[in-house]
Design a protein around this motif. Structure first.
Motif, short mmCIF file in Angstrom:
data_model
loop_
_atom_site.label_atom_id
_atom_site.label_comp_id
_atom_site.label_asym_id
_atom_site.label_seq_id
_atom_site.Cartn_x
_atom_site.Cartn_y
_atom_site.Cartn_z
N UNK A 53 3.49 17.87 58.95
CA UNK A 53 2.14 17.57 59.72
C UNK A 53 1.29 17.14 58.82
N UNK A 54 1.22 17.54 57.90
CA UNK A 54 0.11 16.80 57.03
C UNK A 54 0.28 15.46 56.68
N UNK A 55 1.44 15.17 56.50
CA UNK A 55 2.04 13.68 56.07
C UNK A 55 1.74 12.89 57.46
N UNK A 56 1.78 13.11 58.61
CA UNK A 56 1.54 12.62 59.80
C UNK A 56 0.09 12.33 59.97
N UNK A 57 -0.53 13.38 59.83
CA UNK A 57 -2.09 13.26 59.92
C UNK A 57 -2.83 12.40 59.01
N UNK A 58 -2.41 12.46 57.60
CA UNK A 58 -2.65 11.43 56.75
C UNK A 58 -2.66 10.08 57.11
N UNK A 59 -1.24 9.97 57.69
CA UNK A 59 -0.72 8.58 58.14
C UNK A 59 -1.74 8.02 59.42
N UNK A 60 -2.00 8.90 60.18
CA UNK A 60 -3.01 8.65 61.08
C UNK A 60 -4.30 8.20 60.64
N UNK A 61 -5.15 8.87 59.73
CA UNK A 61 -6.07 8.88 59.02
C UNK A 61 -6.33 7.37 58.44
N UNK A 62 -5.02 7.04 57.53
CA UNK A 62 -4.81 5.75 57.04
C UNK A 62 -4.95 4.67 58.03
N UNK A 63 -4.16 4.66 58.82
CA UNK A 63 -4.02 3.79 60.09
C UNK A 63 -5.30 3.45 60.79
N UNK A 64 -6.20 4.48 61.14
CA UNK A 64 -7.60 4.10 61.57
C UNK A 64 -8.36 3.34 60.46
N UNK A 65 -8.17 3.98 59.27
CA UNK A 65 -9.08 3.33 58.19
C UNK A 65 -8.64 1.77 58.18
N UNK A 66 -7.41 1.40 58.26
CA UNK A 66 -6.97 -0.01 58.34
C UNK A 66 -7.13 -0.83 59.81
N UNK A 67 -7.39 -0.04 60.53
CA UNK A 67 -7.80 -0.68 61.87
C UNK A 67 -9.15 -1.05 61.75
N UNK A 68 -10.13 -0.02 61.06
CA UNK A 68 -11.60 -0.28 61.23
C UNK A 68 -11.96 -1.69 60.38
N UNK A 69 -11.05 -1.99 59.48
CA UNK A 69 -11.05 -3.32 58.71
C UNK A 69 -10.81 -4.31 59.63
N UNK A 70 -10.24 -4.33 61.02
CA UNK A 70 -10.23 -5.41 61.57
C UNK A 70 -10.95 -5.20 62.90
N UNK A 71 -12.01 -4.18 62.62
CA UNK A 71 -12.91 -4.03 63.79
C UNK A 71 -12.33 -3.36 64.65
N UNK A 72 -11.38 -2.61 64.69
CA UNK A 72 -10.77 -1.87 65.66
C UNK A 72 -10.77 -0.39 65.30
N UNK A 73 -10.28 0.40 66.22
CA UNK A 73 -10.17 2.06 66.09
C UNK A 73 -9.02 2.59 66.58
N UNK A 74 -8.53 3.55 66.17
CA UNK A 74 -7.26 4.28 66.63
C UNK A 74 -7.73 5.40 67.54
N UNK A 75 -7.23 5.45 68.67
CA UNK A 75 -7.54 6.60 69.80
C UNK A 75 -6.39 7.58 69.84
N UNK A 76 -6.60 8.83 69.45
CA UNK A 76 -5.68 10.08 69.35
C UNK A 76 -5.95 10.54 70.48
#
Length: 526
Positions: A53-76
């Protein structure tokens, strides 16, 4: 003129590099909504351990961070995918849905339902293969409509397909010109990545953070290993250590499982290192390990009941026993065999163990010592492993129990001698079973043989501070080999009778022992 409002549905494939479905999402789109649906079925399922669970949530946080660099965001969003995707398509006026193909039975059924729902709403669905090296169904088709069930046969099929498609680069800001993600001021509250506590899980239950989740860590880890050119070229899996204090392999498996790292990218990076150099070959090379992954994905995708014995066409039917006490002892590192218990302790604590360590504990649970079904071990691995992967987990458990793929059941891992080969001093055991840390090397693998006075001096009396062996390996090994011989003979006869119903075995006859068909072993070291 751009015309699409798109949801890209992340499930696995938690990355931006080599994500063809995500690239399709940004084509001709004015609005893109990257979505991850947190299915409550998984949240409440006890089959997923806290480390994963921790690994998954960290992966989602990192994905959101990388999306921000494209001016996008993740919707959970939390809820059943078929309900939430439909709701969001209506709310955001979506007319295109993209996602990566998933071949696991649960996912296939889920995706079919979602696809039918949104297509009825007029939403275009685009799905792309990128979790595996090849389209597994194309591989099966190339093999005449059947999955190859030997590694050599699998390689022959792949030789017809050629190398995997190249990995695609991650999109840039320029690629998203004219495309945006509408963000509300309450985005974090409404769609932010939840914490463990939000999921009613405690951070204190986690083990040490050795393998942070996410694409960034995955790429960094891969690049660190890619630089070790000689190590990569000489890598042979059977010659790595199952009990080294620092992992003797890449530990990229969790990142491949969640799709934080593209299998195709890693494959081609390895090919670049190999180019023009003498190097190890499949099945033992790093390319070979990627092909093992692909092999099990391919067979698992088209074999009904692949994760169980009954109704599984590739699995031998073996009358495993049932012993709750023994299963619990194995699960909770109380077998009395320090090598086995150290491995199971590392698994529970860190969420990862070496492939050969998995072999040792799987053999011990099944045909080697405890004669317990591989399905029980599969459940434990499914809970505790960071890289628990449905196809690989089932395939490897069948392999190690000699239920399928590997049939030399008389080759049994010793819970004593196997670990000694690579760690004669027992440092691995002392790390994960500190109760035994004062035992000398002579007795660290068999502490019950130490004189009582030595046990007392070491502060660990066997039977009191650490359990006695729950079985005698030398005795049960012989008994289980005999059971396997009989099970193989009965399985063979049953299949022959199924093919020829008229040839029934007399009720008073007993199955004769038969020698298993010898196939090249996956590993040379036992």
């Amino acid at each position: 003129m751009s015309k699409y409002k798109v949801i890209h549905w992340f499930r696995k494939g938690l990355r931006l590099h080599d994500n063809p479905a995500f690239l399709k999402a940004i084509e001709e789109s004015t609005e893109i909504y990257p979505v991850f649906v947190l299915d409550p079925w998984f949240v409440t399922s006890s089959s997923i351990g806290i480390n994963r669970w921790r690994f998954l949530l960290q992966s989602l946080v990192n994905l959101d961070s990388n999306l921000k660099m494209l001016n996008l965001r993740l919707f959970v969003v939390k809820g059943k995918p078929e309900i939430e995707i439909k709701r969001l398509c209506q709310e955001w006026k979506i007319n295109r849905l993209t996602f990566e193909v998933d071949t696991e039975p649960y996912a296939v059924q889920r995706d079919k339902i979602v696809e039918e729902i949104v297509q009825a709403m007029g939403v275009e669905v685009i799905k792309c293969v990128s979790h595996t090296l090849y389209d597994v169904h194309r591989t099966v088709q190339t093999n005449g409509g059947k999955a190859p069930i030997s590694y050599q046969g699998f390689q022959a099929v792949l030789s017809k397909l050629g190398p995997p498609a190249p990995a695609l680069p991650a999109p840039t800001v320029a690629d998203l010109s004219g495309c945006k993600t509408p963000i509300s001021p309450t985005h974090e509250k409404d769609y932010g990545v939840p914490t463990l506590s939000d999921l009613k899980k405690s951070e204190t239950d986690c083990g040490p953070l050795l393998y942070p989740g996410g694409e960034t860590e995955a790429l960094d880890r891969m690049e660190r290993h890619i630089k070790k050119i000689n190590w990569i070229c000489t890598f042979e899996k059977p010659n790595t250590s199952p009990n080294s204090i620092i992992p003797s392999t890449t530990v990229l498996s969790p990142y491949l499982k969640f799709g934080c790292l593209s299998a195709r990218l890693f494959y081609h990076k390895l090919a670049e290192v190999y180019s023009g150099k003498k190097h190890s070959q499949p099945p033992v090379s790093l390319h070979g390990q990627m092909l093992w992954r692909e092999f099990f994905y391919t067979v698992g995708a088209v074999t009904k009941n692949f994760d169980r014995m009954q109704g599984n066409s590739v699995c031998k039917q073996i009358p495993w026993g049932s012993n709750k006490e023994h299963l619990s002892a194995w699960t909770h590192a109380k077998t009395g065999y320090p090598f086995i218990d150290a491995i199971m302790t590392q698994l529970r604590l860190e969420g990862w163990i070496h492939h050969l360590a998995r072999h040792a504990v799987a053999c011990f649970l099944t045909r080697g010592d405890l004669w317990i079904s591989w399905e029980e071990g599969q459940k434990v691995f499914e809970e505790l492993l960071l890289d628990a992967d449905w196809s690989l987990n089932a395939g490897n458990w069948m392999w190690l129990s000699a239920s399928s793929f590997f049939y030399q059941y008389f080759r049994v891992y010793s819970p004593i001698a196997f670990g000694k080969k690579t760690d004669p001093n027992g440092d691995y055991i002392k790390k994960y079973l500190p109760v035994l840390k004062k035992y000398p090397a002579k007795y660290i693998y068999e502490p019950w043989k130490a004189p009582l006075s030595m046990q007392q001096t070491a502060g660990c009396v066997i039977g009191k501070d650490y359990p006695k062996p729950i079985v005698d390996h030398d005795t049960v090994r012989k008994e289980n080999i005999k059971k396997m011989t009989e099970a193989y003979a009965l399985d063979k006869q049953t299949k022959e009778e199924t093919k020829s119903p008229s040839k029934k075995r007399p009720s008073d006859s007993r199955p004769k022992s038969s020698s298993p068909v010898k196939k090249k072993a996956r590993l040379s070291s036992k």
